[in-house]
Design a protein around this motif. Sequence first.
Motif, PDB file in Angstrom:
ATOM      1  N   ASP A   1       0.859  -1.185   0.000  1.00 59.52           N
ATOM      2  CA  ASP A   1       0.000   0.000   0.000  1.00 59.52           C
ATOM      3  C   ASP A   1       0.897   1.237   0.000  1.00 59.52           C
ATOM      4  N   ALA A  15       2.049  -2.726   5.596  1.00 62.87           N
ATOM      5  CA  ALA A  15       1.618  -2.162   4.319  1.00 62.87           C
ATOM      6  C   ALA A  15       1.613  -3.235   3.227  1.00 62.87           C
ATOM      7  N   GLN A  27      -7.417  -7.100   3.410  1.00 61.87           N
ATOM      8  CA  GLN A  27      -7.580  -5.708   3.819  1.00 61.87           C
ATOM      9  C   GLN A  27      -8.996  -5.519   4.333  1.00 61.87           C
ATOM     10  N   HIS A  65       0.172   3.978   2.682  1.00 63.21           N
ATOM     11  CA  HIS A  65       0.375   3.690   4.106  1.00 63.21           C
ATOM     12  C   HIS A  65       1.172   4.842   4.720  1.00 63.21           C
TER      13      HIS A  65
END
Length: 156
Positions: free
Chosen positions: A42, A99, A116, A45
Amino acid sequence: MSRKIDYGNLMHEAMRGLIRKVLLDVADRGLPGNHHFFITFDTSHPDAELADWLSDRYPGEMTVVMQHWYDKLEVSEDGFAITLNFGDAPEPLYIPYDAIRTFVDPSVEFGLRFEQQDTDEETAADDLPQQTEDELEVPEEAHKDAEIVSLDSFRK
């Protein structure tokens, strides 16, 4: 409220620990054989660190490849720093373990995927109907497919 074991988070913690151990070994001894990693993370993040042009180009997530060329791999408790080559331009990255969305080593068909959650766990739990232990019903069919395996059958 009764205390519950959060198996999902415990499993994610264990999987991130596995990634950390693998990266520590690679930092010490290099990538063995044909091993290489595809790591999707991600980019938004709050603890991820990457060049502005990379975060602009990959605003949600990005997959990096650790294979032939990487430099300055430093592994910590919470994440790892690495310099990777993007079009002949070395770029330093810091990727926190939390992340990471996927970690794949295609050379041995190994992969981890981190689910997620879109909502806060407490909010999601509050939205669920609350049942006491006496009210909890488990369908009879759920017991038919269950099988208990003795570990003794695997011991030599």
